[in-house]
Design a protein around this motif. Sequence first.
Motif, short mmCIF file in Angstrom:
data_model
loop_
_atom_site.label_atom_id
_atom_site.label_comp_id
_atom_site.label_asym_id
_atom_site.label_seq_id
_atom_site.Cartn_x
_atom_site.Cartn_y
_atom_site.Cartn_z
N MET A 1 59.16 -24.31 15.29
CA MET A 1 59.54 -23.43 14.36
C MET A 1 59.38 -24.07 12.92
SD MET A 1 62.82 -21.32 13.54
CE MET A 1 63.09 -20.33 12.17
N ARG A 2 58.73 -23.34 12.30
CA ARG A 2 58.35 -23.66 10.81
C ARG A 2 59.00 -22.49 9.90
NH1 ARG A 2 52.62 -25.34 9.91
NH2 ARG A 2 53.23 -26.81 11.77
N SER A 3 59.62 -22.86 8.85
CA SER A 3 60.02 -21.85 7.93
C SER A 3 60.49 -22.65 6.77
CB SER A 3 61.28 -21.05 8.55
OG SER A 3 61.78 -20.14 7.53
N THR A 4 60.33 -21.61 5.35
CA THR A 4 60.60 -22.14 4.24
C THR A 4 62.36 -21.39 3.83
OG1 THR A 4 59.66 -20.17 3.07
CG2 THR A 4 58.47 -22.37 3.13
N ASP A 5 62.65 -20.66 4.63
CA ASP A 5 64.13 -20.11 4.62
C ASP A 5 64.94 -20.89 5.23
OD1 ASP A 5 66.39 -18.63 4.58
OD2 ASP A 5 65.00 -16.61 5.12
N PRO A 6 66.02 -21.66 4.42
CA PRO A 6 66.93 -22.36 4.99
C PRO A 6 67.90 -21.72 5.91
CG PRO A 6 67.16 -22.18 2.60
CD PRO A 6 66.02 -21.39 3.05
N THR A 7 68.25 -20.31 5.63
CA THR A 7 69.21 -19.71 6.58
C THR A 7 68.67 -19.45 7.89
OG1 THR A 7 68.44 -17.72 5.46
CG2 THR A 7 70.35 -18.70 4.55
N GLU A 8 67.38 -19.27 8.04
CA GLU A 8 66.51 -19.13 9.12
C GLU A 8 66.70 -20.14 9.91
OE1 GLU A 8 62.19 -17.98 9.21
OE2 GLU A 8 62.97 -15.99 9.31
N ILE A 9 66.43 -21.36 9.28
CA ILE A 9 66.32 -22.77 10.18
C ILE A 9 67.69 -22.96 10.62
CG2 ILE A 9 66.36 -25.32 9.76
CD1 ILE A 9 63.50 -23.99 9.71
N ALA A 10 68.82 -22.61 9.81
CA ALA A 10 70.06 -22.90 10.08
C ALA A 10 70.39 -22.19 11.46
CB ALA A 10 71.13 -22.72 9.22
N PHE A 11 70.19 -20.80 11.30
CA PHE A 11 70.38 -19.97 12.53
C PHE A 11 69.62 -20.27 13.84
CE2 PHE A 11 69.19 -15.50 14.29
CZ PHE A 11 70.56 -15.25 15.20
N ALA A 12 68.52 -20.69 13.45
CA ALA A 12 67.76 -21.09 14.73
C ALA A 12 68.30 -22.25 15.22
CB ALA A 12 66.11 -21.40 14.52
N SER A 13 68.72 -23.37 14.59
CA SER A 13 69.17 -24.63 15.03
C SER A 13 70.53 -24.21 15.79
CB SER A 13 69.47 -25.45 13.82
OG SER A 13 70.07 -26.76 14.29
#
Length: 67
Positions: A1-13
Amino acid sequence: MRSTDPTEIAFASALLSGEGIEVFELDVHMSVLEGSIGILPRRLLVKRTDAFHARTVLRDNDLPVTE
């Protein structure tokens, strides 16, 4: 996954970890180089053996999937 949205990264993690999938986050400290403006995406990596399951979890939660 690749994203510039830190909340999206945290949620996915959190989702992937909750499924027992080990997650490694890349490019976390790139904000030092870019000046914290969020133009460089962060990436989540998983083991090749977990990739299919991880993609399924991300798609089921409407998160972007990098093939």
